[in-house]
Design a protein around this motif. Structure first.
Motif, PDB file in Angstrom:
ATOM      1  N   GLY A  92       0.888  -1.356  -0.054  1.00  0.00           N
ATOM      2  CA  GLY A  92      -0.161  -0.077   0.060  1.00  0.00           C
ATOM      3  C   GLY A  92       1.019   1.377   0.025  1.00  0.00           C
ATOM      4  N   THR A  93       1.959   1.525   0.837  1.00  0.00           N
ATOM      5  CA  THR A  93       2.942   2.436   1.007  1.00  0.00           C
ATOM      6  C   THR A  93       3.405   2.678  -0.633  1.00  0.00           C
ATOM      7  N   ILE A  94       3.846   1.753  -1.277  1.00  0.00           N
ATOM      8  CA  ILE A  94       4.519   1.686  -2.556  1.00  0.00           C
ATOM      9  C   ILE A  94       3.480   2.485  -3.452  1.00  0.00           C
ATOM     10  N   HIS A  99       1.676   7.197  -6.569  1.00  0.00           N
ATOM     11  CA  HIS A  99       0.548   7.916  -6.812  1.00  0.00           C
ATOM     12  C   HIS A  99       1.119   9.467  -6.543  1.00  0.00           C
ATOM     13  N   GLN A 100       1.543   9.611  -5.295  1.00  0.00           N
ATOM     14  CA  GLN A 100       1.882  11.087  -4.903  1.00  0.00           C
ATOM     15  C   GLN A 100       3.039  11.428  -5.913  1.00  0.00           C
ATOM     16  N   THR A 142       5.007  15.505  -9.453  1.00  0.00           N
ATOM     17  CA  THR A 142       6.361  15.738 -10.310  1.00  0.00           C
ATOM     18  C   THR A 142       5.685  16.132 -11.849  1.00  0.00           C
ATOM     19  N   VAL A 143       6.490  16.211 -12.812  1.00  0.00           N
ATOM     20  CA  VAL A 143       6.371  16.306 -14.135  1.00  0.00           C
ATOM     21  C   VAL A 143       7.021  15.214 -14.918  1.00  0.00           C
ATOM     22  N   LEU A 145      12.636   7.195  -6.450  1.00  0.00           N
ATOM     23  CA  LEU A 145      11.429   7.030  -5.709  1.00  0.00           C
ATOM     24  C   LEU A 145      10.428   6.015  -6.483  1.00  0.00           C
ATOM     25  N   PRO A 146       9.418   5.405  -6.057  1.00  0.00           N
ATOM     26  CA  PRO A 146       8.696   4.511  -6.711  1.00  0.00           C
ATOM     27  C   PRO A 146       7.858   5.281  -7.798  1.00  0.00           C
TER      28      PRO A 146
END
Length: 338
Positions: free
Chosen positions: A73-75, A80-81, A86-87, A173-174
């Motif tokens: 869930g964290t990944i 998503h965040q 970001t772009v 980051l994922p």
């Protein structure tokens, strides 16, 4: 003849029956032939050790399942965040995205030595003969020697404002491969001597109700004891926002000084009250931190007789500062830049 034959046959038959009976009796009396007895199978009781092992196995399985669920869930939440904030790609920007202003390493080493000397003098209570000046070139030079920040951050210092342009890669980051956070960070002083810190993205973010990702308004000042003229740095949060979350006003009113050493656990092995006091003492010997065009100037208190800090402050700003419960507010200073 028939009768004699019949009688002999019956006699022989009788003898056979007698022999069979004797044989059956001998077989039954033989020790080698024993009646069949079925053994009853006794069930072993479920021991306490087996119960404990089974319970431990169930708990371990539940723990691993929970850990796997939380990690997954964290990944997915992080992915998503990252996509929100970001772009993708930097096709419309040069490579590297931001200017690079290298400074010779020898010059940076001299700057680091000057910074260490100034800090050590402040810690020891020795009055530095000169103000400590951090130039815009020094900051960008340090950035140019960073593998991560080189070409992805650039600092501007103007009157009352410190700004850094950001184009940070988030490859580690994922979901961040080939993506960048593009925005700017600011530290500003207002007319009423507040310090405002903001991080603002350059692009619109879905679901964000504010223009900034992070915004804080802080009152950074000294409380000076009139009897000893000992300065205590004070940091009061007056407004805080992160994403769509606002710091409750009752928490702000209740918290007070955020850098109060008395709030630190004295049993903390990593950072205790003594460490906090050793850190706050040099800050309490600073008269001001001013942002000017292209530089930041750290000015220490210098010997000016009794009430020197208070008198110099009133002469510099032309304002009689109020006193509250035996403390005199000194000049608000900028903190937390580095």
């Amino acid at each position: 003849m028939k009768s004699i034959y019949t009688e002999l046959s019956s006699m022989e038959k009788g003898e056979d029956d007698d022999e069979n009976s004797l044989l059956s009796v001998s077989l039954l009396s033989d020790d080698l032939v024993k009646p069949l007895h079925t053994k009853s199978i006794k069930k072993k009781p479920f021991s306490l050790c087996r119960w404990l092992c089974l319970t431990l196995a169930i708990l371990m399985g539940f723990f691993l399942f929970t850990l796997l669920t939380i990690t997954t869930g964290t990944i997915f939440w992080t992915r998503h965040q990252v996509k929100r904030l970001t772009v993708k790609g930097m096709q419309d920007l040069p490579q590297p995205p931001l200017p690079v202003a290298p400074v010779p390493r020898a010059e940076l080493e001299i700057f680091k030595d000057e910074a260490k000397l100034f800090w050590d003098q402040m810690r020891a209570g020795i009055e530095p003969t000169q103000d400590f000046v951090v130039t815009q070139e020094h900051m960008n030079g340090l950035i140019a020697h960073s593998d991560f920040l080189r070409g992805h951050a650039f600092v501007h210092v103007s009157e009352g404002q410190w700004k850094v342009d950001l184009a940070l890669p988030v490859d580690k980051l994922p979901g961040g491969k080939g993506r960048y956070f593009v925005g700017e960070g600011k530290v500003m002083t207002t007319e009423d001597n507040q310090v405002v810190t903001e991080i603002t993205p350059k692009h619109s973010i879905e679901g964000l109700d504010f223009e900034t990702i992070l915004s804080m308004t802080m009152a950074v000042f000294y409380s000076t004891d009139r009897s000893t003229l000992r300065n205590t740095p004070m940091l009061n949060l007056e407004y805080g926002q992160f994403m769509n979350w606002l710091v409750p006003q009752d928490w702000i009113d209740r918290r007070g000084n955020l850098i109060n050493c008395n709030n630190i656990d004295k049993h903390d092995d990593d950072f205790d009250r003594r460490d906090c006091q050793e850190l706050m003492a040099p800050l309490g010997r600073l008269e001001s931190i001013t942002m000017q065009d292209g530089k930041i100037v750290f000015t220490p208190y210098r010997n000016g007789g009794n009430n020197g800090p208070e008198r110099r402050l009133e002469e510099s700003v032309g304002l009689k500062l109020p006193s509250i419960q035996g403390f005199t507010f000194a000049r608000r200073v900028l903190g937390g830049l580095f």
